[in-house]
Enzyme design. Structure first.
Site, PDB file in Angstrom:
ATOM      1  N   ARG A 223      46.604  38.248  38.049  1.00  0.00           N
ATOM      2  CA  ARG A 223      46.316  39.319  39.007  1.00  0.00           C
ATOM      3  C   ARG A 223      44.984  39.995  38.663  1.00  0.00           C
ATOM      4  NH1 ARG A 223      50.586  43.418  42.103  1.00  0.00           N
ATOM      5  NH2 ARG A 223      49.030  44.298  43.482  1.00  0.00           N
TER       6      ARG A 223
ATOM      7  N   HIS B 196      33.079  50.994  48.171  1.00  0.00           N
ATOM      8  CA  HIS B 196      33.642  50.137  47.139  1.00  0.00           C
ATOM      9  C   HIS B 196      33.156  48.684  47.303  1.00  0.00           C
ATOM     10  CE1 HIS B 196      36.530  48.306  44.458  1.00  0.00           C
ATOM     11  NE2 HIS B 196      37.003  47.569  45.457  1.00  0.00           N
TER      12      HIS B 196
ATOM     13  N   LYS C 228      50.786  47.741  45.871  1.00  0.00           N
ATOM     14  CA  LYS C 228      50.297  48.871  45.073  1.00  0.00           C
ATOM     15  C   LYS C 228      50.004  50.040  46.000  1.00  0.00           C
ATOM     16  CE  LYS C 228      47.881  46.816  41.133  1.00  0.00           C
ATOM     17  NZ  LYS C 228      46.537  46.730  40.523  1.00  0.00           N
TER      18      LYS C 228
ATOM     19  N   GLU D  56      35.302  41.629  49.648  1.00  0.00           N
ATOM     20  CA  GLU D  56      36.584  41.160  49.101  1.00  0.00           C
ATOM     21  C   GLU D  56      36.898  39.756  49.629  1.00  0.00           C
ATOM     22  OE1 GLU D  56      37.954  42.960  46.749  1.00  0.00           O
ATOM     23  OE2 GLU D  56      37.284  45.022  47.123  1.00  0.00           O
TER      24      GLU D  56
ATOM     25  N   GLU E  65      50.957  42.320  36.650  1.00  0.00           N
ATOM     26  CA  GLU E  65      49.717  42.154  35.901  1.00  0.00           C
ATOM     27  C   GLU E  65      49.956  41.817  34.441  1.00  0.00           C
ATOM     28  OE1 GLU E  65      46.195  44.983  36.668  1.00  0.00           O
ATOM     29  OE2 GLU E  65      47.605  45.304  38.302  1.00  0.00           O
TER      30      GLU E  65
ATOM     31  N   ASN F 144      40.044  41.249  40.197  1.00  0.00           N
ATOM     32  CA  ASN F 144      39.008  42.230  39.854  1.00  0.00           C
ATOM     33  C   ASN F 144      37.651  41.600  39.554  1.00  0.00           C
ATOM     34  OD1 ASN F 144      40.386  44.584  40.265  1.00  0.00           O
ATOM     35  ND2 ASN F 144      41.263  44.603  38.202  1.00  0.00           N
TER      36      ASN F 144
ATOM     37  N   ARG G 185      63.810  59.157  47.900  1.00  0.00           N
ATOM     38  CA  ARG G 185      63.869  58.064  46.906  1.00  0.00           C
ATOM     39  C   ARG G 185      63.431  56.721  47.482  1.00  0.00           C
ATOM     40  NH1 ARG G 185      68.277  61.080  46.066  1.00  0.00           N
ATOM     41  NH2 ARG G 185      68.255  62.325  44.167  1.00  0.00           N
TER      42      ARG G 185
ATOM     43  N   LYS H 124      45.455  36.492  48.227  1.00  0.00           N
ATOM     44  CA  LYS H 124      45.900  37.710  47.543  1.00  0.00           C
ATOM     45  C   LYS H 124      47.412  37.669  47.323  1.00  0.00           C
ATOM     46  CE  LYS H 124      46.099  42.404  46.598  1.00  0.00           C
ATOM     47  NZ  LYS H 124      45.544  43.724  46.659  1.00  0.00           N
TER      48      LYS H 124
ATOM     49  N   HIS I 179      32.997  49.310  39.298  1.00  0.00           N
ATOM     50  CA  HIS I 179      33.507  50.632  38.926  1.00  0.00           C
ATOM     51  C   HIS I 179      32.414  51.461  38.259  1.00  0.00           C
ATOM     52  CE1 HIS I 179      37.767  48.725  38.987  1.00  0.00           C
ATOM     53  NE2 HIS I 179      37.430  49.213  40.170  1.00  0.00           N
TER      54      HIS I 179
ATOM     55  N   HIS J  51      34.547  43.633  39.710  1.00  0.00           N
ATOM     56  CA  HIS J  51      34.977  45.034  39.769  1.00  0.00           C
ATOM     57  C   HIS J  51      34.652  45.848  38.517  1.00  0.00           C
ATOM     58  CE1 HIS J  51      36.883  43.814  43.432  1.00  0.00           C
ATOM     59  NE2 HIS J  51      37.500  44.964  43.612  1.00  0.00           N
TER      60      HIS J  51
END
Ligand SMILES: NC(=O)c1ccc[n+]([C@@H]2O[C@H](COP(=O)([O-])OP(=O)(O)OC[C@H]3O[C@@H](n4cnc5c(N)ncnc54)[C@H](O)[C@@H]3O)[C@@H](O)[C@H]2O)c1
Ligand SMILES: [Zn+2]
Length: 361
Positions: free
Chosen positions: A231, A255, A132, A174, A226, A235, A110, A216, A242, A238
């Protein structure tokens, strides 16, 4: 927000740092094959000297390690080694190790604390910060995961010296992104010291990492889940990226390479909509022109592909809200915002076409 420690050698202070954060000296150390080979001995020797008890785990160095299958194998090894909730996990590697390690730490017993020890420029400036963590699903990347804040982020910029140049450039995308979205002065700094940062020269590399990590973590702190759109500004570039990554099956383009090209498109789009001036566009493009990509990559993965195909691929991104594409644009260099309305396809296609002309092949 997690404490971010940047120093060389950062492992010299492991014991004090752990103590300060109420972490026990019982640590699961997760490497990938490369970071094990490069830094394993140094890190494990430091743990030994500082009286740690540890269990070592190693995963293949590839994106497919971010899978339930690998996580399941690691759970098994941890159970066998009698690791319980009094332990913590130190993730030594790039975003793959950080994401998988964070995922395992968030779920095992947990949840046990995770300490991120990023070793790629992308991980130092992006993936290790913000909590994340995720694994991939066959239907999409990063779809299964948690918000699991690291107890501590430990960064040793000298570890980047062994990083292949292609990976350095990928992380640099980035870094530049943070300048575009939040800090014009930092953008100028990165532009001025571009070569030194790429060459992992001090003091520029540490400064670039420090400022990126700060931006960041500031953004994440203000909009953790978000909700406000802040936030989402992380992106920038991005939505386009993507699309390229998907077209390349997430394999032939890094990426960061996709993000660098995506930012060129996003700059053009911002200018088309009158949000930035022609001069600002040129100033922004000048930074992005410093990126060096593999011969043929830009042509094959961007210039030769019809803008309509790129747009279609962008539309098939799984993370879209309400099936609408959301664009992060600039309203000045150093100032990003989430465009509130959907955009006409023709405007986006025009921006992609313009970007094709301004990218070096
Ligand atoms: N959690 C987040 O917020 C977040 C944000 C961005 C990206 N990500 C994830 O990060 C992953 C990509 O991370 P990445 O770009 O670091 O890739 P990666 O972890 O695959 O590392 C790239 C390569 O560099 C090697 N490497 C690592 N450190 C090295 C060093 N110091 N010297 C030499 N080689 C070294 C690795 O073994 C690997 O082969 C993706 O899975 C992406 O989804 C997560
Ligand atoms: Zn990114």
């Amino acid at each position: 927000m997690s404490e971010i420690v940047i120093s060389t050698p950062v492992i010299a202070n492991l014991e004090q740092l752990f103590l300060k954060h109420n972490l026990t000296k019982k640590t699961v150390v997760l490497f990938d094959e490369n970071t094990k080979e490069l830094f394993g001995k140094e890190i494990l020797t430091a743990l030994e000297k500082q009286d740690f008890k540890w269990v070592e785990l190693v995963i293949p160095a590839r994106e497919t390690s971010k899978s339930f299958r690998t996580a399941y194998r690691l759970y098994g090894e941890l159970i066998k080694a009698e690791v319980d909730r009094s332990w913590n996990l130190l993730a030594v590697g790039g975003g793959v190790v950080g994401d998988l390690g964070g995922y395992v730490a968030a779920s095992y017993y947990r949840g046990i604390p995770v300490i991120q020890f990023p070793t790629t420029l992308l991980a130092m400036t992006d993936s290790s910060i913000g909590g994340k963590v995720a694994i991939n699903h066959s239907q999409g990347k990063n779809l299964i995961g948690f918000f699991h804040m690291p107890e501590l982020v430990m960064i040793d910029p000298s570890y980047l010296k062994s990083l292949p140049e292609r990976e350095v450039y990928a992380g640099m995308a980035e870094v530049v992104k943070y300048g575009f979205i939040a800090d014009k002065q930092f953008l100028n700094y990165v532009n001025r010291h571009f070569k030194d940062i790429i060459a992992i020269q001090e003091p520029c590399i540490t400064e670039a990492i420090r400022q990126s990590a700060m931006i960041k973590s500031d953004v994440v702190e203000q909009d953790f889940r978000e909700q406000s759109g802040l936030r989402a500004t992380l992106n920038f570039g991005h939505t386009f990226a993507h699309g390229f990554e998907k077209l390349a099956d997430y394999r032939h383009i890094r990426h960061g390479e996709a993000v660098a090209i995506g930012m060129i498109c996003a700059l053009h789009l911002s200018e088309t909509l009158g949000k930035i001036s022609r001069n600002e566009l040129q100033e922004g493009l000048a930074v992005l022109k410093k990126f060096k990509f593999r011969r043929g990559l830009v042509r094959k993965r961007f210039k030769d592909i019809p803008a309509e195909t790129i747009l279609e691929s962008m539309h098939s991104d799984k993370k879209k809200v309400d099936k609408q594409l959301r664009y992060v644009l600039l309203e000045g260099l150093g100032k990003a915002y989430l465009h509130p309305e959907p955009l006409d396809n023709r405007i986006v296609i025009k921006a992609i076409e313009a970007a094709k002309l301004s990218v070096q092949a």
